[in-house]
Scaffold this active site. Structure first.
Site, mmCIF file in Angstrom:
data_model
loop_
_atom_site.group_PDB
_atom_site.id
_atom_site.type_symbol
_atom_site.label_atom_id
_atom_site.label_comp_id
_atom_site.label_asym_id
_atom_site.label_seq_id
_atom_site.Cartn_x
_atom_site.Cartn_y
_atom_site.Cartn_z
ATOM 1 N N HIS A 83 1.048 -1.297 -0.194
ATOM 2 C CA HIS A 83 -0.022 0.040 0.037
ATOM 3 C C HIS A 83 0.831 1.204 -0.011
ATOM 4 O O HIS A 83 1.981 1.170 0.558
ATOM 5 C CB HIS A 83 -1.079 0.114 1.286
ATOM 6 C CG HIS A 83 -0.331 0.101 2.550
ATOM 7 N ND1 HIS A 83 -0.202 1.349 3.285
ATOM 8 C CD2 HIS A 83 -0.014 -0.857 3.402
ATOM 9 C CE1 HIS A 83 0.516 0.883 4.439
ATOM 10 N NE2 HIS A 83 0.397 -0.432 4.487
ATOM 11 N N ASP A 85 -0.625 4.263 0.943
ATOM 12 C CA ASP A 85 -1.019 5.396 1.737
ATOM 13 C C ASP A 85 -0.373 5.245 2.868
ATOM 14 O O ASP A 85 -0.052 4.173 3.486
ATOM 15 C CB ASP A 85 -2.673 5.168 1.934
ATOM 16 C CG ASP A 85 -3.107 4.192 2.573
ATOM 17 O OD1 ASP A 85 -2.270 3.024 2.172
ATOM 18 O OD2 ASP A 85 -3.849 4.064 3.422
ATOM 19 N N ASP A 116 5.995 1.575 7.081
ATOM 20 C CA ASP A 116 4.943 1.380 6.891
ATOM 21 C C ASP A 116 4.108 2.216 5.925
ATOM 22 O O ASP A 116 3.690 3.261 6.240
ATOM 23 C CB ASP A 116 4.136 1.378 8.290
ATOM 24 C CG ASP A 116 2.824 0.890 8.060
ATOM 25 O OD1 ASP A 116 2.090 0.092 7.034
ATOM 26 O OD2 ASP A 116 1.832 1.324 9.304
ATOM 27 N N GLU A 149 -5.098 1.342 2.698
ATOM 28 C CA GLU A 149 -4.899 0.216 3.902
ATOM 29 C C GLU A 149 -5.138 0.918 5.146
ATOM 30 O O GLU A 149 -5.681 0.189 6.291
ATOM 31 C CB GLU A 149 -3.470 -0.219 3.416
ATOM 32 C CG GLU A 149 -3.315 -1.655 4.436
ATOM 33 C CD GLU A 149 -3.028 -1.509 5.911
ATOM 34 O OE1 GLU A 149 -2.970 -2.231 6.860
ATOM 35 O OE2 GLU A 149 -2.476 -0.228 6.143
ATOM 36 N N ASP A 176 4.647 -6.061 5.045
ATOM 37 C CA ASP A 176 4.027 -5.097 5.712
ATOM 38 C C ASP A 176 4.081 -5.664 7.169
ATOM 39 O O ASP A 176 3.312 -5.178 8.064
ATOM 40 C CB ASP A 176 2.365 -4.861 5.154
ATOM 41 C CG ASP A 176 1.964 -3.648 5.870
ATOM 42 O OD1 ASP A 176 2.736 -2.756 6.404
ATOM 43 O OD2 ASP A 176 0.831 -3.245 5.533
ATOM 44 N N HIS A 209 -22.859 24.654 33.110
ATOM 45 C CA HIS A 209 -22.055 25.132 34.219
ATOM 46 C C HIS A 209 -21.882 24.239 35.515
ATOM 47 O O HIS A 209 -22.800 23.644 36.129
ATOM 48 C CB HIS A 209 -22.886 26.699 34.815
ATOM 49 C CG HIS A 209 -21.967 27.283 35.608
ATOM 50 N ND1 HIS A 209 -21.347 27.091 36.997
ATOM 51 C CD2 HIS A 209 -21.409 28.468 35.581
ATOM 52 C CE1 HIS A 209 -20.628 27.838 37.420
ATOM 53 N NE2 HIS A 209 -20.674 28.944 36.650
ATOM 54 N N ARG A 324 -8.227 -6.373 19.127
ATOM 55 C CA ARG A 324 -7.454 -7.371 18.512
ATOM 56 C C ARG A 324 -7.688 -8.644 18.515
ATOM 57 O O ARG A 324 -8.080 -8.948 19.781
ATOM 58 C CB ARG A 324 -5.924 -7.152 18.612
ATOM 59 C CG ARG A 324 -5.218 -5.705 18.370
ATOM 60 C CD ARG A 324 -5.106 -5.489 16.951
ATOM 61 N NE ARG A 324 -4.757 -4.183 16.851
ATOM 62 C CZ ARG A 324 -4.430 -3.552 15.473
ATOM 63 N NH1 ARG A 324 -4.473 -4.143 14.363
ATOM 64 N NH2 ARG A 324 -4.045 -2.127 15.403
ATOM 65 N N HIS A 423 3.305 4.264 12.772
ATOM 66 C CA HIS A 423 2.219 4.832 13.443
ATOM 67 C C HIS A 423 2.281 5.776 14.270
ATOM 68 O O HIS A 423 1.549 6.561 14.949
ATOM 69 C CB HIS A 423 1.029 3.841 13.944
ATOM 70 C CG HIS A 423 0.292 2.756 12.996
ATOM 71 N ND1 HIS A 423 -0.812 2.654 13.108
ATOM 72 C CD2 HIS A 423 0.887 2.608 11.673
ATOM 73 C CE1 HIS A 423 -1.030 1.740 12.050
ATOM 74 N NE2 HIS A 423 -0.146 1.838 11.067
#
Length: 453
Positions: A83, A85, A116, A149, A176, A209, A324, A423
């Site tokens: 990828h 991007d 990456d 991606e 990757d 408030h 994950r 990242h």
């Protein structure tokens, strides 16, 4: 072949630097023109490298860069995926050099996308050029390089289904991922899946408030923090009912095999400036970040965060959450379980909305296939040591999609390192790793052609 690589090393590096200067951030619409500019850049480089039928194939989003070199129908075909991007570079102020002005320091290229995935993806373009120019291309090749991606490959599935006739092959080759160390190569044999979503908690119909209403009206930020905190128990296990129902539990023998991979806990903590590690009780660090499922808050916001003080009870609070997943869990199942549970624990004083974003399925790739064996032999030839099979904690959702749509397994020949800070601010990629990838990939083609005879 190695002579060609050495003779063209400076050009190979400079071309990568040129691509890294293009801020191809797919998540932010203001970079749309740059994403397109990067696609055009890759198209031209593939043509120069010797690929045929190179084009930008339109999708509902960013185009897929396609190219091929069909040497002989009797040879195996390698489908290369990557990828172009990149992740947003924010926060810019934490970079030691501008993220889209690459610099080389201490043998590393520092820039957003260096590892990456521009650096790793571009190794394949330069390895392909090397094989074409030296007459050593041992397989047919198809390139499929996408530009979405980092936003979930939202249009890649449709592209694959529409162009199956152009995507036939014997294996998918992807760089990757990473490896354990420059002197300890490894091949990723498993990836975790992903469920990514956003939650919104609403209290009063406007900001209030905090003196006049504090203590009498629910504060959405307080409530959201309490709800998030309840998602883990005292043993750091996730409390969503049914979350672990389908989790693949590895045997003690399998866990012992994983433990063969070298790992220095003290160095790990020092590299991250940690007083201690954290995670699910009963598992060590390398298991927690690879074979166990997780739930993490990726961002949380609400109320006033500007300069000075503004004493308000905010109307809304938000969080982005990722989970994950491991084999036998599915993103659809886990997303639904999260949504049902999170809505059920909300007090009546607030309203909760759960917005699913994107997901992907976990995958384990075979280690007894000709493709894996070819990759192992390639690493052994260029590194001088046999690579260790490892499972990665990251997610590449398209690997499972390729298997279901094309019937093809993937080989994950990564050359990145944990220290590359993908990242994160100051992402980097070693010049050693970049050039070693260009040297190793042609060896995969050679051995794969031999093993497929």
């Amino acid at each position: 072949m190695n002579q060609y690589i050495n003779d063209n090393k400076d050009r190979f590096v400079n071309e990568l630097l040129d691509m890294l200067r293009i801020p191809s951030v797919s998540a932010d619409p203001k970079f749309k023109a740059d994403v397109m500019r990067n696609a055009e850049f890759l198209k031209e480089r593939l043509i120069e490298a010797g690929a045929d039928n190179v084009e930008l194939v339109e999708t509902a989003g960013n185009p897929v860069v396609y190219g091929e070199k069909m040497v002989d129908p009797s040879l195996p075909t390698v489908l290369v995926y990557g990828h172009y991007d990149v992740q947003p570079a924010d926060p810019y102020e934490l970079w030691t050099s501008p993220p889209f002005e690459p610099v080389i320091k201490d043998g590393k290229i520092y820039a957003r996308g260096a590892c990456d995935d521009k650096g790793q993806m571009y190794m394949h373009v330069k390895a392909f050029e090397t094989m074409v120019k030296t007459g050593t291309l041992a397989c047919n090749v198809r390139f499929m390089i996408e530009g979405e991606e980092e936003v979930g490959s939202v249009n890649l599935g449709a592209f694959v289904r529409e162009h199956k006739d152009r995507l036939t092959g014997d294996v998918i080759l992807i760089s990757d991922t990473g490896m354990l160390a420059n002197d300890t190569p490894s091949i990723t044999t498993g990836l975790r899946g992903l469920s990514y979503l956003e939650v919104e908690v609403t209290g009063p119909n406007r900001d209030l408030h905090s003196g006049l209403y504090g203590g009498a009206v629910a504060n959405p930020i307080n409530i959201l923090c309490q709800m998030i905190a309840s998602l883990h128990d005292e043993n750091n296990r996730i409390t969503i009912p049914g979350f672990y129902d389908n989790v693949d539990e590895l045997s003690q023998e399998e866990r012992a095999e994983m433990a063969r991979a070298p790992f220095d806990l003290d160095k790990y903590k020092k590299a991250l400036d940690l007083g201690d590690v954290h995670g699910e009780e009963g598992y060590v660090t390398m298991e927690r970040n690879s074979i166990r499922p997780t739930l993490d808050v990726n961002g949380i916001w609400g109320g006033y965060t500007g300069e000075g003080a503004k004493t308000v009870i905010p109307s809304k609070a938000y969080a982005k959450i990722s989970m994950r997943l491991v084999p036998h869990q599915t993103s659809e199942e886990i997303t639904e379980k999260f949504k049902k549970h999170f809505e059920s624990i909300a007090p009546k004083s607030v309203k909760v909305v759960v917005k699913p974003h994107h997901g992907g399925e976990p995958v384990v790739t075979p280690t007894d296939s000709p493709a894996y064996q070819a990759a192992s032999m390639a690493y052994e030839e260029t590194f001088g040591v046999k690579p260790i099979p490892v499972r990665s904690g990251g997610s590449i959702p398209i690997v499972a999609m390729f298997k279901s749509e094309l019937g093809l397994d993937s080989v994950l020949m990564g050359f990145g390192l944990d220290s590359d800070a993908i990242h994160s601010p100051n992402e980097s990629y070693g010049l050693f790793n970049y050039m070693k990838g260009i040297e190793t990939i042609p060896q995969f083609y050679k051995y794969f052609a031999q093993l497929k005879k």
